[in-house]
Design a protein around this motif. Structure first.
Motif, PDB file in Angstrom:
ATOM      1  N   LEU A   3       0.841  -1.191   0.000  1.00  0.00           N
ATOM      2  CA  LEU A   3       0.000   0.000   0.000  1.00  0.00           C
ATOM      3  C   LEU A   3       0.878   1.242   0.000  1.00  0.00           C
ATOM      4  CD1 LEU A   3      -2.850   1.406   0.469  1.00  0.00           C
ATOM      5  CD2 LEU A   3      -2.276   1.324   2.911  1.00  0.00           C
ATOM      6  N   TYR A  45      -1.546  -1.143  -4.064  1.00  0.00           N
ATOM      7  CA  TYR A  45      -2.758  -0.382  -3.796  1.00  0.00           C
ATOM      8  C   TYR A  45      -2.369   1.080  -3.556  1.00  0.00           C
ATOM      9  CZ  TYR A  45      -5.131  -4.859  -3.170  1.00  0.00           C
ATOM     10  OH  TYR A  45      -5.648  -6.114  -3.370  1.00  0.00           O
ATOM     11  N   LEU A  55      -7.444   3.292  -5.117  1.00  0.00           N
ATOM     12  CA  LEU A  55      -8.507   3.241  -4.117  1.00  0.00           C
ATOM     13  C   LEU A  55      -9.230   4.569  -3.953  1.00  0.00           C
ATOM     14  CD1 LEU A  55      -6.520   1.309  -1.356  1.00  0.00           C
ATOM     15  CD2 LEU A  55      -8.102   0.339  -3.041  1.00  0.00           C
ATOM     16  N   TYR A  71      -6.819  -0.998   5.616  1.00  0.00           N
ATOM     17  CA  TYR A  71      -5.936  -1.304   4.493  1.00  0.00           C
ATOM     18  C   TYR A  71      -4.501  -1.528   4.960  1.00  0.00           C
ATOM     19  CZ  TYR A  71      -9.408  -0.423   0.863  1.00  0.00           C
ATOM     20  OH  TYR A  71     -10.506  -0.511   0.038  1.00  0.00           O
ATOM     21  N   THR A  95      -4.378  -4.903   6.324  1.00  0.00           N
ATOM     22  CA  THR A  95      -4.652  -5.984   5.370  1.00  0.00           C
ATOM     23  C   THR A  95      -3.474  -6.271   4.453  1.00  0.00           C
ATOM     24  OG1 THR A  95      -7.019  -5.471   5.377  1.00  0.00           O
ATOM     25  CG2 THR A  95      -6.184  -6.726   3.516  1.00  0.00           C
TER      26      THR A  95
END
Length: 206
Positions: A39, A68, A90, A99, A102
């Motif tokens: 991310l 992401y 996103l 997030y 995750t």
């Protein structure tokens, strides 16, 4: 300050690491042996250097890793990279903690930062970090001797690729535990409070 015979003291940003660790439930696949997702956070500020990461993840060598991107991205940039299945935009999200918890890694190619809260929050929930070699990022790494991720030379694809390869070879469970320990030991509210108390005490009782 040294020329004026004034003492210079640094008190770093802090986060409520314990609250974050209680707030976010660890996902089962966080303990898997081969992490695959990363991310990053983008904004209207060019200093986030988001296009370097996007271009890097279009390389075949990184095509198995999912990137992401949270936050604002220029519409033309989204249009250019939206065709790559391993890059997902996103947009603005309200559940950033979910997030961060995750994904397997937090990654930043920023050209400049203060003390980045997103990085500290990632550490708090046990998400290792892959960061560019700016001073504030190196300062975070220098606070502990154990591994919490890796540093890469900014705007160098080969260095980024090597850093990703390096951390993916490490035992993820212990790397994640190191991150949580680093947040509690070095960037917690308690630590910052103690530093302020010691600072003001030194002024009152020199």
């Amino acid at each position: 300050l040294n020329n004026l015979n004034l003492q210079n003291i640094t008190i770093r940003n802090s986060i409520d690491a314990l609250r974050l660790q209680k707030k976010v439930n660890k996902c089962d696949f966080k303990n898997k042996d081969k992490p695959k997702s990363l991310l990053t956070i983008s904004s209207k500020l060019k200093g986030k250097n988001i296009e370097f990461l996007l271009k890097s993840f279009t390389n075949k060598e990184l095509s198995n890793y999912k990137l992401y991107v949270a936050g604002y991205v220029e519409p033309n940039t989204i249009k250019e990279f939206n065709c790559y299945s391993n890059i997902k935009f996103l947009g603005h999200i309200h559940n950033l903690y979910d997030y961060i918890n995750t994904v397997d890694f937090f990654i930043s190619a920023s050209l400049h930062e203060g003390m980045p809260n997103a990085v500290l929050e990632s550490l708090a929930v046990g998400t290792p970090v892959i960061l560019s070699d700016i001073n504030s990022h190196k300062e975070i790494f220098n606070q502990q001797e154990y591994k919490i991720g890796s540093i890469f030379k900014n705007n160098s694809y080969s260095s980024l690729k090597n850093s990703i390869d390096e951390v993916f070879k490490l035992k993820y469970k212990y790397l994640s535990l190191n991150c949580k320990n680093a947040a509690l030991e070095n960037f917690s509210i308690d630590k910052m409070t103690n530093e302020y108390e010691n600072f003001f005490s030194s002024i009152v009782n020199p």
